[in-house]
Design an enzyme around this catalytic site. Sequence first.
Site, short mmCIF file in Angstrom:
data_model
loop_
_atom_site.label_atom_id
_atom_site.label_comp_id
_atom_site.label_asym_id
_atom_site.label_seq_id
_atom_site.Cartn_x
_atom_site.Cartn_y
_atom_site.Cartn_z
CB SER A 69 35.55 38.39 43.19
OG SER A 69 35.86 37.57 42.11
CG HIS A 95 37.03 40.78 38.67
ND1 HIS A 95 35.72 40.42 38.85
CD2 HIS A 95 37.74 40.04 39.57
CE1 HIS A 95 35.64 39.50 39.80
NE2 HIS A 95 36.86 39.26 40.26
C1 GTR Z 1 38.20 34.00 39.27
C2 GTR Z 1 36.98 33.13 39.29
C3 GTR Z 1 35.77 33.97 39.54
C4 GTR Z 1 35.97 34.91 40.68
C5 GTR Z 1 37.36 35.46 40.75
C6 GTR Z 1 37.75 36.12 42.07
O1 GTR Z 1 39.35 33.36 38.90
O2 GTR Z 1 36.90 32.48 38.06
O3 GTR Z 1 34.64 33.14 39.70
O4 GTR Z 1 35.62 34.31 41.87
O5 GTR Z 1 38.32 34.52 40.53
O6 GTR Z 1 37.34 35.69 43.14
O7 GTR Z 1 38.52 37.08 41.99
#
Ligand code: GTR
Length: 421
Positions: free
Chosen positions: A259, A400
């Site tokens: 991320s 994610h």
């Molecule tokens: C989210 C962000 C992403 C990603 C994520 C993370 O809120 O929008 O770009 O970086 O966080 O780091 O878990």
Amino acid sequence: MKSLWLLLTLLSLLTVNALAQSSAFVPNYDEAKIGTYTLPDPLTMQDGTKVTTAPQWRKRRAELLQLFATHVYGHTPATKPVVRFEEKLRDAKSFGGLATRREITVHFTPKSDGPKMHLMLYVPNKKTGRVPAFIAMNYNGNHAVHSDPTITMSTAWMRENKDNGIVNNRATEKSRGVEARRWPIEMIVQRGYAVATFYYGDLFPDHKDGLPDSIIPHFTKAEDWNAIGAWAWGFSRVLDYLERDKNIDAKRVAIVGHSRHGKAALWAGAQDERFAMVVSNDSGESGAALARRNFGETVARINTSFPHWFNAKYKTYNDRVSELPIDQHELLALIAPRPLYVASAVEDQWADPHGEFLAAQAASPVYQMLGTDGLKAVEMPGIHQPVMSTIGYHIRAGGHDLTQYDWEQFLNFADRHFRRK
Ligand code: GTR
């Protein structure tokens, strides 16, 4: 009558304004609504010259690095810091004697009360020579990657999260091991790799007012170096340490980032060619995903949610992404010809998995021009069908996250490219 009319007009204006202000960002998740876009060609210099040879690529590479620094991530200070390493702990019996765990304080200035980061390193005990290594940042402190009670607990600022044991922005005992499921350390060590980790907040506390407490004021007055740049710089400081360690083969060091850490890993790998391999996991917008594709998170959205991640110039592109002189496939191309792995997750639509795949594909001509196979995939592969060329790619089931499946593919990819010749 007139005053009633005025009152009604005023009320309606107020309502429109309130609605506009509260109007939530609505991400596009429809491929049909992305529209058309033209990607800049990584193999054409700004002045139009075509790049067809490796020496020409060196020039284009320097140009692209400058463009990313100027328009997105900010300029990393050119001077190498005087780093001092202080070993604080060594435990040869980690995982029942499988690995030696070390804790090292990395001081960024000669002063012991100056800026520093806390590095934790696991080295397999069973080895015949120098071992390859993975470096990855953690989100909750070194003590969060494993429940081992002897790991020193981080005292740095952390985002409030009672469930994870973060109270008053500080870690408590409850936070030990909260991130462990993302860290199959034992498996990695068993496969013959060392693992180095550090808390990213040691470099830049991840909130919009984090700058004064970050490392940045110690190194530059310029305001354009920011959080992603500072985290990326941290990866390089770990490699400075690993280069001196006789147990590690510094020529076979991979960096992994999930991320926001994936964005930082890509930027670190682009700048610092000592990294032999770069792995981006679900890095999404301003990471591996194409910026010009309006799908999921956008440049405007990321700059609004996280104003401290990128430089001021990047924010000027919020409403004119097509005018960016670069796109993210060129960040990936900056890693060429070194092995690069891009991992996506099918439910992580916010990060635009298809846009990550397309960026890897659009970086491929640079890899091929430099004599490698690039990304050997014409179509986006199906779920759990990893592509293992010089650019690797997979999309897995789920959301994610950084999972055991992801790590298994990174290890397979590293085995393939790091195999002793
Ligand atoms: C989210 C962000 C992403 C990603 C994520 C993370 O809120 O929008 O770009 O970086 O966080 O780091 O878990």
